[in-house]
Design an enzyme around this catalytic site. Structure first.
Site, PDB file in Angstrom:
ATOM      1  N   CYS A   1       0.831  -1.217   0.000  1.00 24.37           N
ATOM      2  CA  CYS A   1       0.000   0.000   0.000  1.00 24.37           C
ATOM      3  C   CYS A   1       0.854   1.250   0.000  1.00 24.37           C
ATOM      4  O   CYS A   1       0.520   2.244  -0.642  1.00 24.37           O
ATOM      5  CB  CYS A   1      -0.862   0.071   1.256  1.00 24.37           C
ATOM      6  SG  CYS A   1      -1.874  -1.339   1.533  1.00 24.37           S
TER       7      CYS A   1
HETATM    8  C1  BEZ Z   1       0.320  -4.705   2.032  1.00 29.49           C
HETATM    9  O1  BEZ Z   1      -0.651  -3.982   1.855  1.00 29.49           O
HETATM   10  O2  BEZ Z   1       1.434  -4.343   1.811  1.00 29.49           O
HETATM   11  C2  BEZ Z   1       0.063  -6.090   2.509  1.00 29.49           C
HETATM   12  C3  BEZ Z   1      -1.123  -6.407   3.121  1.00 29.49           C
HETATM   13  C4  BEZ Z   1      -1.343  -7.669   3.578  1.00 29.49           C
HETATM   14  C5  BEZ Z   1      -0.355  -8.643   3.413  1.00 29.49           C
HETATM   15  C6  BEZ Z   1       0.833  -8.324   2.775  1.00 29.49           C
HETATM   16  C7  BEZ Z   1       1.051  -7.040   2.307  1.00 29.49           C
END
Ligand code: BEZ
Length: 211
Positions: A45
């Site tokens: 994200c």
């Molecule tokens: C992320 O948003 O980076 C993420 C979310 C859940 C698991 C792995 C990565």
């Protein structure tokens, strides 16, 4: 409720990093992109939000407002935005909804409990100025989205609305486009003065209008 293409995007009120908003009012006459993130302070994200921050001038050129969502409170979003700006070398520059009670996530079907009971999947909704849902994509939590592709789809949809054309496989700006089948050859003569190539009666290619 399951949202489908063509449905009216549900309206809601929410706290965001840029203050409280009423969604439809905030959209005004713009197109909108609403996209969800599983959680604050997560790696994928962080890269996505930074990239969207860099793309904001491109979205603005197309009259598109962008808003993110994460199921964490506003106090947490503030710290995360600082991290994004530091690591991705950009301003976030658009609001992020604080959806700790998952009100918006549930309204838009962003919770997929068999995938994860607590956090949203990565969804993107493109909403047109009439507030209709025009695109929905759903990615797993661990795959970052391709926002250049989302920009490309916005370009395609805006061409469709303005010129009654569709875009072929892997189309990019400047490539030929397809005259939609509902436009007769007679009407096409006035709409597409540059002419077209008929490969089949249902497959007519014309230079991209307004190029
Ligand atoms: C992320 O948003 O980076 C993420 C979310 C859940 C698991 C792995 C990565």
């Amino acid at each position: 409720m399951t949202l489908r293409l063509g449905d009216t995007a549900p309206d809601f009120e929410a706290d965001t990093t840029q203050g409280k908003i009423s969604f439809h009012q905030w959209l005004g006459d713009s197109w909108g992109i609403l996209f969800s993130h599983p959680k604050d302070f997560t790696p994928v994200c962080t890269t996505e939000l930074g990239y969207v921050g860099k793309l904001l001038p491109e979205f603005a050129k197309r009259n598109v407002k962008v808003i993110g969502l994460s199921v964490d409170p506003i106090t947490s979003h503030g710290g995360w935005v600082k991290d994004i700006e530091e690591t991705q070398h950009t301003k976030v520059g658009f609001p992020i909804i604080a959806d700790a009670d998952r009100k918006v996530a549930n309204l838009y079907g962003m919770m997929h409990p068999a995938h994860d009971e607590v956090y949203t999947v990565r969804t993107v909704f493109v909403i047109d100025p009439k507030k209709k849902v025009r695109l929905m994509i759903t990615y797993p939590q661990t795959t970052g989205r391709n926002f250049d592709e989302i920009l490309r789809v916005v370009d395609s949809m805006q061409l469709t609305d303005k010129f009654s054309v569709a875009t072929p496989v892997n189309w990019k700006q400047g490539d030929d486009v397809i005259i939609v089948p509902s436009v007769t050859d007679e009407v096409a003569k006035t709409k597409f003065p540059k002419g077209w190539k008929t490969l089949k009666p249902y497959l007519r290619l014309t230079p991209q209008p307004n190029k």
